[in-house]
Design an enzyme around this catalytic site. Structure first.
Site, PDB file in Angstrom:
ATOM      1  N   GLU A 170       0.806  -1.225   0.000  1.00  0.00           N
ATOM      2  CA  GLU A 170       0.000   0.000   0.000  1.00  0.00           C
ATOM      3  C   GLU A 170       0.836   1.271   0.000  1.00  0.00           C
ATOM      4  O   GLU A 170       0.751   2.104   0.921  1.00  0.00           O
ATOM      5  CB  GLU A 170      -0.967   0.012   1.181  1.00  0.00           C
ATOM      6  CG  GLU A 170      -2.022  -1.069   1.091  1.00  0.00           C
ATOM      7  CD  GLU A 170      -3.118  -0.941   2.140  1.00  0.00           C
ATOM      8  OE1 GLU A 170      -3.021  -0.052   2.999  1.00  0.00           O
ATOM      9  OE2 GLU A 170      -4.069  -1.719   2.081  1.00  0.00           O
ATOM     10  N   GLU A 390      -5.189  -8.585   0.937  1.00  0.00           N
ATOM     11  CA  GLU A 390      -5.863  -8.187   2.184  1.00  0.00           C
ATOM     12  C   GLU A 390      -7.328  -7.928   1.900  1.00  0.00           C
ATOM     13  O   GLU A 390      -7.666  -7.348   0.858  1.00  0.00           O
ATOM     14  CB  GLU A 390      -5.284  -6.882   2.770  1.00  0.00           C
ATOM     15  CG  GLU A 390      -3.965  -7.038   3.458  1.00  0.00           C
ATOM     16  CD  GLU A 390      -3.470  -5.742   4.097  1.00  0.00           C
ATOM     17  OE1 GLU A 390      -4.286  -4.924   4.558  1.00  0.00           O
ATOM     18  OE2 GLU A 390      -2.245  -5.567   4.113  1.00  0.00           O
TER      19      GLU A 390
END
Ligand code: BG6
Length: 490
Positions: A170, A390
């Site tokens: 991320e 995720e």
């Protein structure tokens, strides 16, 4: 729904769960580990929920065998974890700390003993503090070689044991929260510095991917991007245009660089006009274009909804509540103390809440169909295999008197998302696996230990580590069955 029947999940689909070093390991200074920026940042008063930090976390460093045994009993096929750079190189570069490497080697061997595929993340937000002190970490081009050096140590050591690798976790989130919203380390509020650091991280990512292809020819590597599809509030053409801008600014800005080595033009021009575009030097674009990921990791929690930009189109009365609602609940809209002079979004789109979606207790929209939209958009644009690295629900869990956790809300959340993933597969999306966030409960960076995501409850709270007992939740047994039937339970 336009399929008569959904395709089955493919043979060998990687049903997994994920974690990150700082959020689970503890042992922050043992066996030669150096401090990371998170070790320092969490000690600044007022920065995290009730001053929580990862000094002990859930003590996975000392209890990894017990955790892997629970994974094995669950039938997990893959486990995604991250390596703490400062365990391997306590000051970020130089001599290798063999004890740190050995910890991960033991973990990987233990996983493989039970046929659990390791998915190794190189960077989940914890750059060594020494590099932050020496040259401001990701803001200096010196970090590109240092990151490559670190990555090559891991590639060499684990190339025969680990097939799937994630380069950066991320990047969009840690650059925004760290350099723009002053919410994560290094605690900066400066848009220009964010875009500069982000460009340097892109170069570090590209260089490490090239090293990987040289050293681990049979492996697969890719970044894990925090992807949220952008929606238009409605079909008013200015709002549709705003959603196009939002998708480019929030998503393509990173993904186009990862996959094609090119920054999207419209956003780049906007940033140039505002004087915040990154400085591109000779050779940068060649490096970016030379490095191709083998797959895309997708972290999906929610997307975003936008309307036309505030400068040309002042807010309508009917939209005011949706905007206020967004500002009140979205955790990533952490406005710095003073309005940022160069806020590029202002000219491109304005965020609002989606009136069709419910939210979690922490204000994150719940949007299972969004994961199908996400996978479909990414498949068409980038033509790479993907892995959901995720996805999960942060919730308060309650330990009953019988010491069980009846987390039906989590089961429902995961079930709804997995059904949409199965639809995406049936549509034609290529997906290698699905890693739920998270395996055990863990430290939520800014929200302490009360915001839980795990299949396994950890009996601790903000003030008291207690015995750190591991207790499988109802969702643990549900996921076990799901894996046994290769996803056909849902
Ligand atoms: C992702 C991160 O952004 O979201 C994880 O990769 C993080 O590390 C997860 O824990 C959930 O976020 P939060 O803020 O609820 O802990």
């Amino acid at each position: 729904m336009y399929h008569d029947k959904l395709d089955k999940f493919p043979e060998g689909f990687l049903w997994g769960a994920a974690s990150a070093a700082y959020q689970i390991e503890g042992g922050w200074d043992v066996d030669g580990k150096g401090p990371s920026i998170w070790d320092q940042f969490t000690k600044i008063p007022g920065k995290t929920f009730q001053g929580t930090n990862g000094d002990i976390a859930v003590d996975h460093y000392h209890r990894y065998k017990e955790d892997v045994r629970l994974m094995a009993e669950m039938g997990l096929k893959a486990y995604r974890f991250s390596v703490a750079w400062s365990r391997i190189l306590p000051s970020g570069k130089g001599e290798v700390n063999e004890k740190g490497l050995l910890f991960y080697e033991n973990l990987i061997d233990e996983l493989k003993r039970y046929d659990i595929e390791p998915v190794l993340t190189l960077y989940h937000w914890d750059i060594p503090q020494a590099l932050q002190d020496e040259y401001q970490g990701w803001e200096s081009r010196e970090v590109i070689d240092d990151f490559d050096h670190y990555a090559r140590i891991l590639f060499e050591r684990f190339k025969d044991k680990v097939k799937y690798w994630v380069s950066f976790n991320e990047q969009n989130v840690f650059t925004a929260l760290g350099y723009r919203w002053e919410a994560h380390p290094p605690n900066i509020a400066d848009v220009k510095r964010m875009f500069e650091a982000n460009h340097i991280i892109n170069l570090a990512n590209a260089k490490a991917i090239n090293s990987f292809h040289e050293l681990v020819p049979n492996g697969m590597i890719g970044p894990s991007f925090g992807y949220g599809p952008m929606y238009s509030l409605d079909c008013e053409p200015n709002n549709v245009l705003a959603a196009l801008n939002g998708e480019e600014f929030q998503n393509h800005w990173w993904l186009d660089v990862y996959v094609n080595g090119k920054y999207p033009k419209v956003t780049f021009k906007q940033l140039e006009k505002l004087g915040v575009a990154p400085s591109i030097k000779d050779g940068d674009l060649e490096l970016l274009q030379s490095a191709k990921p083998d797959f895309l990791g997708v972290n999906y929690y929610h997307g975003g909804t936008v309307r036309a930009n505030e400068i040309e189109f002042p807010l309508q009365e009917s939209e005011a509540d949706l905007e206020k609602d967004f500002q009140a609940t979205d955790p990533y809209l952490m406005q710095p103390k003073e309005e940022q002079a160069q806020s590029p979004e202002k000219r491109m789109f304005a965020n609002v809440s989606n009136p069709h979606l419910e939210k979690t207790k922490w204000g994150w929209e719940i949007d299972p169909i969004g994961i199908r939209i996400a996978l479909r958009r990414l498949q068409n644009r980038y033509h790479l295999p993907m892995m959901v690295t995720e996805n999960g629900l942060g919730a308060y869990d309650h330990l009953t008197e019988q010491r069980t956790i009846e987390d039906d809300y989590r089961i429902n959340y995961l079930k709804e998302h997995i059904v949409e993933i199965q639809k995406a597969l049936t549509d034609g999306v290529e997906l290698l696996g699905y890693c739920a966030w998270s395996f055990t409960d863990l430290l939520s960076w800014l929200n302490g230990y009360q915001k839980r995501y795990g299949f396994v409850y950890i009996d601790r709270d903000e003030q008291d580590e207690k015995e750190l007992e591991r207790i499988p939740k109802k969702s643990y047994y549900w996921y076990k069955k799901l894996i046994e039937t290769n996803g056909n339970l849902v």
